[in-house]
Design a protein around this motif. Structure first.
Motif, short mmCIF file in Angstrom:
data_model
loop_
_atom_site.label_atom_id
_atom_site.label_comp_id
_atom_site.label_asym_id
_atom_site.label_seq_id
_atom_site.Cartn_x
_atom_site.Cartn_y
_atom_site.Cartn_z
N ALA A 553 0.62 -1.27 0.49
CA ALA A 553 -0.68 -0.34 0.06
C ALA A 553 0.88 1.32 0.00
O ALA A 553 2.06 0.92 0.66
CB ALA A 553 -0.94 -0.02 1.18
N THR A 554 1.05 2.35 -0.66
CA THR A 554 1.42 3.32 -0.97
C THR A 554 0.68 4.53 -0.33
O THR A 554 -0.76 4.52 -0.04
CB THR A 554 1.09 4.48 -2.05
OG1 THR A 554 0.08 3.86 -3.29
CG2 THR A 554 2.02 3.29 -2.41
N PHE A 555 0.75 5.76 0.53
CA PHE A 555 0.78 6.99 0.45
C PHE A 555 -0.36 7.78 -0.51
O PHE A 555 0.97 7.76 -1.37
CB PHE A 555 1.71 7.51 1.56
CG PHE A 555 1.47 7.00 3.02
CD1 PHE A 555 0.96 6.93 3.59
CD2 PHE A 555 2.92 6.99 3.18
CE1 PHE A 555 1.13 6.58 4.73
CE2 PHE A 555 3.24 6.27 4.05
CZ PHE A 555 2.07 5.78 5.48
N GLU A 556 -1.14 9.00 -0.45
CA GLU A 556 -1.26 9.57 -2.02
C GLU A 556 -1.50 10.65 -1.47
O GLU A 556 -1.78 11.62 -2.90
CB GLU A 556 -3.05 8.56 -2.04
CG GLU A 556 -3.20 7.68 -2.54
CD GLU A 556 -4.70 7.70 -2.79
OE1 GLU A 556 -4.23 6.73 -3.86
OE2 GLU A 556 -5.38 7.93 -1.86
N GLN A 557 -0.87 11.43 -0.78
CA GLN A 557 -0.89 12.61 -0.45
C GLN A 557 0.13 13.37 0.27
O GLN A 557 1.18 12.40 1.00
CB GLN A 557 -1.93 12.95 0.19
CG GLN A 557 -3.38 13.01 -0.49
CD GLN A 557 -4.46 13.35 1.70
OE1 GLN A 557 -4.40 14.28 2.31
NE2 GLN A 557 -5.54 13.06 0.63
#
Length: 689
Positions: A553-557
């Motif tokens: 999973a990755t951060f989006e902001q």
């Protein structure tokens, strides 16, 4: 190992305080206890002033009468040492026996637990009282359990007086031996704090700004040990007189001041006081976490729920009653989580004093007109059909790592952010429970080899030996899920250099560069896969650099957009996951489900309003299914071959559990979770491997 047989079945009873009532009430109490099915009462907990009205003058007449009366009615006694609340004469005779706060305020007479644990005359008077009680009642046939003091550390878990300062210095000398070693461990080169004489060292009292972090951490360790000395003293007295009588002291779940992993090794049986808030969103999850900790403290040994409220308590800002059925459901949950005793505070609701609005098994209105009494009596009758549970084990394939030392270190001031540990642990616990898992708690130095999955919500303090224990677990085939801000400092509260968590970067296949603290009102987003589900992240995010780990999973902001948030890494024969932010429960459940499935552990998806546990009786399994919803019924489709635990009747293929409903179904061998279906409005749930 504690045996339940001397009590004639599941322990059932309450704190009994006959000294608050006239003698003509006592016989009526004994009769009502028989009617309710009570077989054990805790006696004498707050009786010091009655037993020793003046220094060295003892009056046991009333207690003799009560002990004999209870025995006459077949009611056993958990006899307290009566030291939990010193009488006013002790504080008058020894003003310095009263504890002192961090601000230098000496506490006053008029409540309870008014004693400094380092005060030697207090200890001497306490020992003399315990010796008198043990010698007098050790041979009494009603005595079945010793209750040492009461709720140690509930109100005073630290005393900052001069006596404790002296004891602290002695404790430090025993630990470090030399001032050079202490100065190195405490990092006293910072802020010109180097000590040249042991007499210079003080407790971390109120200071101009942040106190030395290691000083604060060692003070917490000392304070827990210092109170533990009191327990050991009293336990030693009663064990010398009655080595055949088990000894306990009642714990308070996740109390911050005492290291229960250390304390529990000094008991013969663990006991718990549990007061989940009936008005909370999920009181069964709040209670269940404490229940599971108590079972875990002594390696799966069954334990006693020593105190709980029959209905409302008196000490919250708003004291909601337990709705009809909730008390029964929470007690069934305790049994499912390994309890062999169910007791209440207290037998009769008091007429006077600070707890007069705390509910009792016998309410102010009396038994004849009391809804609470009817539920109490009904539960007592039901427990007679459940005696076999006292021989059941509660196996868990998943465990949560927890450590009071790390909790203390995390609470030391001057951190990147305030990170309350318990809400985080509760969320990780709820996520595991939502997958149908029995859950143990395990110390970082504990035996991890019996688990398939160990989750570590936060282990801010990680010693070298603990890290090696975790490494061996994963290398040998175990699965680990590590939470953010873990492995930051060693046992002295010194930073582990080289990228966080320095001692586990090889296991996790990554290193963390820095933290992105999210103040209130700010958040980030985490997305699983390119098109996967996205979740808001509050409070905390991290800058993660994979070195072999896969990104799940990755951060989006913000400036960390597109960077890893959740990772997975193979190490030896096992796997290690890293969660680099404060994920919501649903996202945690997604990570745990994958980890459990890969480890070969069957999972299921349950709403927070369903409690599912499985216990083992020899080659048979008992499914404990509880509907914790206050208003909605639960439709259940059962696996084939089940029988009702209470009477062995074949279980119908389907049944309906009303709000707060409970069912226990027994199966030969393992429970086939893939055949179990639940429907609770608005959605249907199917459990599967």
């Amino acid at each position: 190992m504690f045996e339940i047989q001397p009590f004639g079945g599941i322990i059932y009873g309450a704190d009994y305080n006959p000294e608050q009532w006239p003698r003509d009430t006592w016989r009526d109490d004994a009769r009502l206890m028989n009617e309710a099915g009570v077989n054990l009462v805790s006696l004498g907990i707050f009786s010091w002033a009655h037993l020793e009205p003046r220094p060295g003058e003892y009056d046991f007449t009333w207690l003799d009468e009560v002990m004999d009366l209870l025995h006459e009615h077949g009611i056993n006694v958990n006899l307290a040492t009566a030291t939990a609340s010193p009488p006013p004469w002790l504080s008058l005779k020894y003003p310095d026996s009263r504890p002192v706060t961090a601000d230098g305020v000496r506490l006053e007479v008029g409540a309870r637990q008014l004693y400094c644990p380092s005060h030697q005359p207090f200890r001497a008077h306490a020992r003399q009282l315990v010796e008198q009680i043990a010698q007098r009642y050790g041979p009494h046939p009603a005595l079945k359990l010793w209750h040492i003091n009461n709720e140690y550390g509930c109100h005073v878990d630290q005393c900052f007086c001069a006596l404790c300062a002296e004891a602290f210095r002695a404790w430090l000398q025993g630990k470090y031996h030399t001032l050079d070693a202490l100065n190195d461990a405490w990092g006293t080169a910072f802020w010109s704090q180097r000590y040249g004489d042991w007499a210079e060292i003080q407790p971390p009292r109120r200071a101009p700004t942040f106190a030395n972090p290691t000083q604060q951490l060692d003070w917490r360790r000392f304070s827990s040990d210092n109170i533990l000395e009191l327990y050991r003293m009293e336990a030693g007295v009663v064990r010398a007189v009655t080595p055949h009588i088990p000894v306990t002291t009642n714990f308070l779940g996740f109390i911050p001041g005492l290291d229960y992993f250390k304390w529990a090794q000094e008991e013969d049986v663990v006991s718990l006081d549990a007061y989940p808030d009936p008005a909370g969103p999920h009181p069964h999850l709040e209670a269940g976490m404490s229940y599971d900790m108590m079972r875990s403290l002594r390696g799966g040994q069954r334990w006693i729920l020593m105190e709980q409220a029959p209905s409302a308590v008196n000490w919250r800002p708003y004291n909601a009653p337990k709705r009809p059925g909730l008390m029964r459901m929470l007690n069934h949950q305790a049994l499912a989580h390994g309890a062999s005793g169910l007791m209440f505070f207290q037998w009769r609701a008091s007429r006077a004093g600070a707890e007069k609005f705390h509910s009792g098994m016998v309410q102010h209105v009396g038994p004849a007109r009391s809804r609470v009494w009817e539920e109490i009596r009904s539960l007592g009758q039901e427990l007679r059909t459940l005696t076999r549970l006292t021989g059941a084990q509660v196996p868990a394939r998943a465990a949560i790592m927890f450590d009071w030392n790390s909790w203390w270190a995390l609470n030391v001031d001057s951190k990147p952010a305030v990170l309350p540990l318990l809400p985080l642990v509760q969320k990780w616990y709820a996520a595991l429970r939502s997958l149908g898992q029995n859950v143990d708690f395990v110390h970082p130095d504990g035996d991890l080899q019996g688990y398939d999955l160990v989750v570590m919500p936060n282990q801010y303090l990680l010693a070298q030996g603990s890290a090696q224990n975790i490494r061996q677990f994963v290398d040998g085939g175990g699965t680990l899920v590590t939470g953010f801000f873990s492995g930051i400092v060693d046992e002295h509260e010194h930073i582990q250099l080289g990228g966080y968590p320095a001692l586990l970067t090889d296991v996790l296949g990554l290193w963390v560069e820095e933290w992105v603290v999210l103040p209130p009102g700010e958040h980030n987003r985490v997305r699983f896969g390119a098109q996967g589900e996205a979740h808001d992240v509050l409070h905390w995010a991290e800058v993660i650099h994979p070195e072999g780990a896969e990104t799940l999973a990755t951060f989006e902001q913000d400036f960390i957009a597109g960077q890893p948030a959740v990772t997975r890494h193979g190490y030896g024969a096992g796997r290690a996951y890293y969660v680099g932010g404060d994920l919501p429960q649903a996202a945690l459940a997604q990570v745990f489900e994958e980890a459990l499935t890969h480890a070969g552990v069957p999972t299921c998806r349950l709403p927070d309003t369903v409690s599912l546990s499985v216990s083992r009786l020899g080659g048979r399994s008992v499914l404990h299914l509880l509907n914790a919803h206050p208003t909605q019924a639960l439709a259940v489709t059962l696996p084939a071959g089940g029988v009702h635990f209470e009477d062995g009747r074949p279980a119908a293929p389907s049944l309906t559990l009303p709000p707060y409903g409970v069912t226990l179904i027994e199966f030969e061998g393992e429970v086939a979770l893939d055949e179990l279906q639940l429907t609770q409005a608005p959605a249907a749930l199917t459990l599967s491997h």
